[in-house]
Design a protein around this motif. Structure first.
Motif, PDB file in Angstrom:
ATOM      1  N   LEU A  80       0.819  -1.205   0.000  1.00 28.92           N
ATOM      2  CA  LEU A  80       0.000   0.000   0.000  1.00 28.92           C
ATOM      3  C   LEU A  80       0.856   1.259   0.000  1.00 28.92           C
ATOM      4  O   LEU A  80       0.726   2.108  -0.877  1.00 28.92           O
ATOM      5  N   SER A  81       1.726   1.393   0.981  1.00 28.69           N
ATOM      6  CA  SER A  81       2.558   2.590   1.095  1.00 28.69           C
ATOM      7  C   SER A  81       3.548   2.388   2.229  1.00 28.69           C
ATOM      8  O   SER A  81       3.421   1.455   3.036  1.00 28.69           O
ATOM      9  N   THR A  82       4.519   3.269   2.295  1.00 28.77           N
ATOM     10  CA  THR A  82       5.353   3.337   3.490  1.00 28.77           C
ATOM     11  C   THR A  82       4.662   4.256   4.496  1.00 28.77           C
ATOM     12  O   THR A  82       3.870   5.130   4.128  1.00 28.77           O
ATOM     13  N   ILE A  83       4.946   4.031   5.764  1.00 26.77           N
ATOM     14  CA  ILE A  83       4.331   4.845   6.812  1.00 26.77           C
ATOM     15  C   ILE A  83       4.924   6.253   6.746  1.00 26.77           C
ATOM     16  O   ILE A  83       6.144   6.424   6.852  1.00 26.77           O
ATOM     17  N   PRO A  84       4.087   7.279   6.563  1.00 29.47           N
ATOM     18  CA  PRO A  84       4.604   8.651   6.513  1.00 29.47           C
ATOM     19  C   PRO A  84       5.012   9.139   7.910  1.00 29.47           C
ATOM     20  O   PRO A  84       4.774   8.457   8.909  1.00 29.47           O
ATOM     21  N   ASP A  85       5.614  10.300   7.950  1.00 30.56           N
ATOM     22  CA  ASP A  85       6.018  10.964   9.197  1.00 30.56           C
ATOM     23  C   ASP A  85       7.214  10.303   9.869  1.00 30.56           C
ATOM     24  O   ASP A  85       7.675  10.780  10.915  1.00 30.56           O
ATOM     25  N   LEU A  86       7.718   9.198   9.310  1.00 31.71           N
ATOM     26  CA  LEU A  86       8.913   8.549   9.831  1.00 31.71           C
ATOM     27  C   LEU A  86      10.023   8.744   8.814  1.00 31.71           C
ATOM     28  O   LEU A  86       9.891   8.352   7.663  1.00 31.71           O
ATOM     29  N   THR A  87      11.115   9.353   9.225  1.00 29.17           N
ATOM     30  CA  THR A  87      12.174   9.722   8.287  1.00 29.17           C
ATOM     31  C   THR A  87      13.481   9.019   8.651  1.00 29.17           C
ATOM     32  O   THR A  87      13.813   8.888   9.834  1.00 29.17           O
ATOM     33  N   PRO A  88      14.237   8.571   7.646  1.00 27.68           N
ATOM     34  CA  PRO A  88      15.499   7.886   7.928  1.00 27.68           C
ATOM     35  C   PRO A  88      16.639   8.856   8.233  1.00 27.68           C
ATOM     36  O   PRO A  88      16.635  10.010   7.803  1.00 27.68           O
ATOM     37  N   ASP A  89      17.580   8.364   9.031  1.00 27.05           N
ATOM     38  CA  ASP A  89      18.880   9.007   9.201  1.00 27.05           C
ATOM     39  C   ASP A  89      18.859  10.281  10.036  1.00 27.05           C
ATOM     40  O   ASP A  89      19.826  11.034  10.039  1.00 27.05           O
ATOM     41  N   GLY A  90      17.807  10.566  10.766  1.00 27.19           N
ATOM     42  CA  GLY A  90      17.823  11.694  11.691  1.00 27.19           C
ATOM     43  C   GLY A  90      18.281  11.247  13.067  1.00 27.19           C
ATOM     44  O   GLY A  90      18.764  10.139  13.265  1.00 27.19           O
ATOM     45  N   THR A  91      18.091  12.111  14.048  1.00 30.82           N
ATOM     46  CA  THR A  91      18.467  11.768  15.418  1.00 30.82           C
ATOM     47  C   THR A  91      17.302  11.897  16.392  1.00 30.82           C
ATOM     48  O   THR A  91      17.421  11.470  17.539  1.00 30.82           O
ATOM     49  N   GLY A  92      16.194  12.471  15.962  1.00 31.04           N
ATOM     50  CA  GLY A  92      15.087  12.694  16.871  1.00 31.04           C
ATOM     51  C   GLY A  92      14.124  11.538  16.935  1.00 31.04           C
ATOM     52  O   GLY A  92      14.313  10.490  16.324  1.00 31.04           O
ATOM     53  N   ILE A  93      13.052  11.772  17.699  1.00 27.93           N
ATOM     54  CA  ILE A  93      11.991  10.784  17.768  1.00 27.93           C
ATOM     55  C   ILE A  93      11.347  10.668  16.387  1.00 27.93           C
ATOM     56  O   ILE A  93      11.306  11.629  15.625  1.00 27.93           O
ATOM     57  N   LYS A  94      10.897   9.492  16.029  1.00 27.33           N
ATOM     58  CA  LYS A  94      10.332   9.152  14.719  1.00 27.33           C
ATOM     59  C   LYS A  94      11.386   9.107  13.618  1.00 27.33           C
ATOM     60  O   LYS A  94      11.053   9.072  12.443  1.00 27.33           O
ATOM     61  N   SER A  95      12.676   9.118  13.991  1.00 29.64           N
ATOM     62  CA  SER A  95      13.745   8.902  13.018  1.00 29.64           C
ATOM     63  C   SER A  95      14.009   7.406  12.900  1.00 29.64           C
ATOM     64  O   SER A  95      13.999   6.681  13.892  1.00 29.64           O
ATOM     65  N   LEU A  96      14.217   6.949  11.671  1.00 29.38           N
ATOM     66  CA  LEU A  96      14.449   5.538  11.413  1.00 29.38           C
ATOM     67  C   LEU A  96      15.906   5.277  11.064  1.00 29.38           C
ATOM     68  O   LEU A  96      16.538   6.076  10.373  1.00 29.38           O
ATOM     69  N   HIS A  97      16.374   4.134  11.520  1.00 25.67           N
ATOM     70  CA  HIS A  97      17.737   3.716  11.222  1.00 25.67           C
ATOM     71  C   HIS A  97      17.694   2.259  10.752  1.00 25.67           C
ATOM     72  O   HIS A  97      16.817   1.923   9.957  1.00 25.67           O
ATOM     73  N   THR A  98      18.592   1.417  11.183  1.00 28.36           N
ATOM     74  CA  THR A  98      18.571   0.028  10.736  1.00 28.36           C
ATOM     75  C   THR A  98      17.494  -0.712  11.510  1.00 28.36           C
ATOM     76  O   THR A  98      17.712  -1.164  12.639  1.00 28.36           O
ATOM     77  N   LEU A  99      16.329  -0.837  10.901  1.00 25.15           N
ATOM     78  CA  LEU A  99      15.193  -1.459  11.566  1.00 25.15           C
ATOM     79  C   LEU A  99      15.427  -2.957  11.745  1.00 25.15           C
ATOM     80  O   LEU A  99      15.807  -3.654  10.799  1.00 25.15           O
ATOM     81  N   THR A 100      15.169  -3.453  12.960  1.00 28.59           N
ATOM     82  CA  THR A 100      15.451  -4.850  13.266  1.00 28.59           C
ATOM     83  C   THR A 100      14.231  -5.631  13.733  1.00 28.59           C
ATOM     84  O   THR A 100      14.199  -6.854  13.619  1.00 28.59           O
TER      85      THR A 100
END
Length: 360
Positions: free
Chosen positions: A201-221
């Protein structure tokens, strides 16, 4: 590992043969327990350990309930009963690392496959999402077909690391990769949402990669959903040097005519919550949520299990490196059922269980 154990499933097989509906009737499934708060908890390690695996990275308790283990380096899914008796093994599936089951008894698996591309002399490996329809196979995993339902033919770097299902059979997949520049339209790191008929369907919006704050995404496990609630929310675990918030609870919040994905916990208003403590996690690899909303994190960097209340307060965690009592070696998976925690102790090639008790 224990020998095959079929007798206890005769009734289940007969039921499948008699059932004419396309969906397994959930009302007939056993209920683990009513939702209630778990107080100060003592963990009692259960014997024996379950062995015979090769780097298992995920474990779930299905709706039946049966136990399913992603036996990663043996390239298979192992089906067991709650007592640890092996029922069967899936057909070959390369390096399964993520595992979930929907209400139709379909296993959703994150794994890989090799294919020889035109003009290449050696096979190329792709990440992929598979389903195993146990209903059609009358719960005989050894004959169940493994169907590839999603992969990205234009990108062999991306991998799918974890999966969690929703109450309506939609599901989330976590995706990782190396291309995550801020200007990129479709960054590799994302939480993906799929429909109940396996359509992206889509990727979840409002979640951004490579930041440092809350809702920042990195290597998801890891990713987990609330098992007893018709809600749209999930807990994720992630690793990476820039990740300050390595475990997050994300939920869909409606405000008037708009909806946004927000963190359940706010580091600005709740800075003292244990989940926000600096360097509290090293490499969290798996998460699970119990019916009361308590959530569990296994950390492969600290060889530990962490337990948090639904309010983000830590309650009785334990661990340490080793293969003895309450010790782990790079654990990657965790599951909860009927007051028992099941942990995929990856480096020790075993499943260990801990009973949660308030009797002491």
């Amino acid at each position: 590992m224990k020998k095959y154990f079929f007798v206890s499933f005769v009734a289940l097989v007969l039921f499948f043969a008699a059932c004419k509906e396309s969906k397994y009737p959930l009302s007939s499934l056993p209920v683990a327990e009513t939702a209630k708060n778990i107080g100060d908890t003592v963990y009692i390690q259960q014997n024996p350990e379950w062995t015979g695996f090769n780097k298992p990275q995920a474990i779930i308790i299905g709706k039946e309930p049966l136990v399913y283990v992603a036996d990663t380096d043996n390239n298979r899914i192992v089906m067991m009963d709650i007592g640890g008796n092996v029922i069967g093994y899936s057909k070959y599936i390369k390096r399964p690392i993520g595992l979930a089951q929907d209400n139709r008894l379909r296993l959703i698996v994150c794994a890989e496959f090799d294919t020889l591309l035109s003009g290449h002399s050696v096979p190329t490996t792709f990440g992929a999402v598979y389903k195993i329809d146990l209903y059609d196979a009358r719960n005989n995993i050894s004959i169940a077909d493994i169907q590839r339902i999603y992969y990205e033919p234009g990108d062999s770097v991306r991998r799918f690391t974890a999966v969690a299902t929703l109450y309506d059979n939609q599901f989330y997949i976590t995706r990782v990769g190396t291309k995550n520049e801020p200007e990129r339209f479709d960054p590799d790191i994302a939480v993906m949402q799929f429909s109940s008929d396996d359509k992206f369907l889509s990727t979840i919006p409002d979640l951004t990669p490579d930041g440092t704050g809350i809702k920042s995404l990195h290597t998801l496990t890891g990713i987990a959903t609330v098992p007893t609630v018709k809600s749209v929310e999930f807990v994720i675990s992630q690793t990476g040097g820039k990740a300050q918030f390595k475990v997050q609870w994300i939920k869909l919040v409606s405000a008037g005519q708009t909806t946004n994905w927000e963190s359940k916990f706010n580091p600005q208003t709740d800075p003292d919550l244990d989940i926000f403590r600096l360097n509290h996690f090293n490499n969290p690899e798996g998460v699970a949520i119990d019916p009361s909303g308590n959530f569990y994190v296994v950390d492969a960097g600290k060889d530990s299990l962490f337990r948090f209340t639904t309010r983000g307060i830590e309650k009785y965690s334990f661990g340490g490196t080793g293969n003895g009592k309450e010790k782990f070696n790079k654990p990657h998976g965790v599951a909860y059922f009927d007051k028992i925690l099941y942990i995929a102790d990856t480096g020790n090639n075993r499943i260990v269980r801990f009973k949660l008790s308030t009797d002491f």
